[in-house]
Scaffold this motif. Structure first.
Motif, short mmCIF file in Angstrom:
data_model
loop_
_atom_site.label_atom_id
_atom_site.label_comp_id
_atom_site.label_asym_id
_atom_site.label_seq_id
_atom_site.Cartn_x
_atom_site.Cartn_y
_atom_site.Cartn_z
N GLY A 1 0.85 -1.20 0.00
CA GLY A 1 0.00 0.00 0.00
C GLY A 1 0.88 1.24 0.00
O GLY A 1 2.00 1.24 -0.52
N ASN A 2 0.35 2.31 0.63
CA ASN A 2 1.09 3.59 0.62
C ASN A 2 2.49 3.46 1.19
O ASN A 2 3.48 3.84 0.56
CB ASN A 2 0.33 4.62 1.47
N LEU A 3 2.56 2.90 2.39
CA LEU A 3 3.85 2.83 3.07
C LEU A 3 4.79 1.83 2.40
O LEU A 3 5.97 2.11 2.19
CB LEU A 3 3.62 2.47 4.54
N ASP B 1 1.70 -8.48 -1.80
CA ASP B 1 0.41 -8.02 -1.30
C ASP B 1 -0.61 -9.13 -1.54
O ASP B 1 -0.31 -10.13 -2.21
CB ASP B 1 -0.02 -6.73 -2.04
N LEU C 1 1.54 -3.81 6.53
CA LEU C 1 0.18 -4.28 6.30
C LEU C 1 -0.65 -3.99 7.55
O LEU C 1 -0.10 -3.58 8.57
CB LEU C 1 0.19 -5.78 5.95
N ASN D 1 -3.30 -8.39 10.50
CA ASN D 1 -2.64 -9.50 9.80
C ASN D 1 -1.15 -9.63 10.15
O ASN D 1 -0.46 -10.50 9.62
CB ASN D 1 -2.73 -9.29 8.28
N PHE E 1 6.19 -2.26 10.79
CA PHE E 1 5.53 -0.95 10.82
C PHE E 1 4.07 -1.04 11.23
O PHE E 1 3.43 -0.01 11.44
CB PHE E 1 5.61 -0.29 9.43
N HIS F 1 0.78 -1.31 13.41
CA HIS F 1 0.61 -0.70 14.73
C HIS F 1 0.37 -1.73 15.81
O HIS F 1 -0.68 -1.75 16.46
CB HIS F 1 -0.54 0.31 14.69
N VAL G 1 8.72 -0.15 14.43
CA VAL G 1 8.90 1.28 14.10
C VAL G 1 7.54 1.97 14.17
O VAL G 1 6.61 1.56 13.49
CB VAL G 1 9.44 1.46 12.66
N LEU H 1 6.18 5.72 13.74
CA LEU H 1 6.41 7.14 13.52
C LEU H 1 5.56 7.97 14.47
O LEU H 1 5.94 9.05 14.89
CB LEU H 1 6.06 7.51 12.07
P1 NAI Z 1 -2.53 0.69 2.94
O1 NAI Z 1 -3.94 0.33 3.25
O2 NAI Z 1 -2.25 1.71 1.89
O3 NAI Z 1 -1.70 -0.62 2.60
C1 NAI Z 1 -1.82 -1.84 3.28
C2 NAI Z 1 -1.62 -2.93 2.24
O4 NAI Z 1 -1.50 -4.19 2.91
C3 NAI Z 1 -2.80 -3.07 1.27
O5 NAI Z 1 -2.33 -2.97 -0.05
C4 NAI Z 1 -3.36 -4.44 1.58
O6 NAI Z 1 -3.90 -5.09 0.45
C5 NAI Z 1 -2.12 -5.15 2.10
N1 NAI Z 1 -2.39 -6.34 2.92
C6 NAI Z 1 -3.40 -6.60 3.76
N2 NAI Z 1 -3.25 -7.82 4.31
C7 NAI Z 1 -2.12 -8.34 3.79
C8 NAI Z 1 -1.43 -9.56 3.97
N3 NAI Z 1 -1.85 -10.49 4.82
N4 NAI Z 1 -0.31 -9.78 3.28
C9 NAI Z 1 0.16 -8.84 2.41
N5 NAI Z 1 -0.44 -7.65 2.21
C10 NAI Z 1 -1.56 -7.41 2.90
O7 NAI Z 1 -1.93 1.16 4.33
P2 NAI Z 1 -0.60 1.99 4.59
O8 NAI Z 1 -0.94 3.42 4.73
O9 NAI Z 1 0.43 1.61 3.61
O10 NAI Z 1 -0.19 1.47 6.01
C11 NAI Z 1 0.26 0.12 6.16
C12 NAI Z 1 0.40 -0.24 7.62
O11 NAI Z 1 1.41 0.54 8.21
C13 NAI Z 1 -0.84 0.02 8.43
O12 NAI Z 1 -0.93 -0.98 9.43
C14 NAI Z 1 -0.59 1.36 9.07
O13 NAI Z 1 -1.31 1.51 10.26
C15 NAI Z 1 0.89 1.25 9.32
N6 NAI Z 1 1.60 2.50 9.39
C16 NAI Z 1 2.57 2.54 10.33
C17 NAI Z 1 3.38 3.63 10.44
C18 NAI Z 1 4.44 3.57 11.46
O14 NAI Z 1 5.09 4.55 11.74
N7 NAI Z 1 4.67 2.44 12.06
C19 NAI Z 1 3.21 4.82 9.61
C20 NAI Z 1 2.18 4.66 8.62
C21 NAI Z 1 1.40 3.54 8.53
#
Ligand code: NAI
Length: 210
Positions: free
Chosen positions: A91-93, A115, A152, A156, A175, A177, A191, A193
């Motif tokens: 996804g985004n991250l 993914d 992710l 999961n 990453f 939460h 990690v 943020l």
């Molecule tokens: P997003 O929704 O854009 O991407 C998540 C991706 O994970 C999606 O493409 C989804 O299809 C995929 N996914 C779901 N289950 C999966 C699996 N079992 N195996 C493989 N892929 C799977 O979300 P985003 O914004 O990229 O955030 C991703 C994660 O990172 C979230 O949990 C978010 O809360 C967390 N996050 C953590 C940060 C940090 O500082 N630790 C900062 C920003 C986001």
């Protein structure tokens, strides 16, 4: 190295590595702990104490040889080795991490992006196509994967971490939460943020109340 180094020291080393890299870029050959302390806003005694953990590297009256210290800290941090990394969750991250070229400069090579969303299948992020999670076992069998970044949803994260460990991946850069710290046979770096942002928010409040 037999001596156990505290995590607090280990967490400071990348910053030393970064500053020393900048000094090298500026052509600085040696630096005293006092000058390094001024640059880094850390006390000189802290620097001496930290670096003494590894045998010092400094010489009385000479200071530190910047290239040597940079190289040695790099060795300690393992940045001269190549660590192959896969990213789980495109996804985004996940895409941002996979698209960031500079991790390679410090030894982390992103070699796969996975993914579960079929709409993402084959999407190119830099030079990597998004692959489907079901292809992961085969990929790990054929590639020397050392680290998996988990980007992710947290729901999961644990199951995915367990699966990765069963496939032979023993380092996770997490990453999601959720703190994954109860999984055996794996080294995990969580990690968040938002932790850093909350620290910033606290410091803003302190600053305003001055
Ligand atoms: P997003 O929704 O854009 O991407 C998540 C991706 O994970 C999606 O493409 C989804 O299809 C995929 N996914 C779901 N289950 C999966 C699996 N079992 N195996 C493989 N892929 C799977 O979300 P985003 O914004 O990229 O955030 C991703 C994660 O990172 C979230 O949990 C978010 O809360 C967390 N996050 C953590 C940060 C940090 O500082 N630790 C900062 C920003 C986001």
């Amino acid at each position: 190295m037999d001596k156990k180094i505290s995590q607090a020291v280990i967490r400071r080393l990348p910053r030393y590595y970064r500053y020393l890299g900048e000094l090298l870029d500026d052509g600085v050959e040696r630096i005293s702990s006092n000058d390094l302390s001024k640059r880094m806003h850390v006390t000189a005694s802290q620097i001496r104490q930290d670096l003494n953990n590894f045998g010092g590297f400094g010489q009385q009256g000479y200071g530190y040889n910047v290239a040597y210290l940079h190289e040695e800290i790099g060795n300690i941090l393992g940045v001269h080795d190549t660590h192959n990394v896969i990213v789980i969750g495109a996804g985004n991250l996940g895409q941002a991490i996979a698209g960031y070229v500079k991790f390679e400069r410090v030894g982390f090579k992103i070699i796969g992006l996975f993914d579960v969303n079929p709409e993402l299948k084959g999407k190119m992020v830099r030079d990597l196509p998004v692959q489907m999670l079901e292809d992961l076992p085969e990929f790990i069998k054929n590639n020397d994967v050392e680290i998996a970044a988990l980007t992710l949803p947290k729901s999961n994260a644990k199951a995915t971490a367990l699966k990765l460990v069963s496939l032979g991946v023993h380092a996770i850069w997490n990453f999601a939460h959720v703190d994954l710290d109860d999984i055996p046979d794996v080294v995990i770096e969580n990690v968040h943020l938002s932790d850093s942002l909350m620290q910033l928010s606290y410091n803003i409040t302190q600053h305003k109340n001055k």
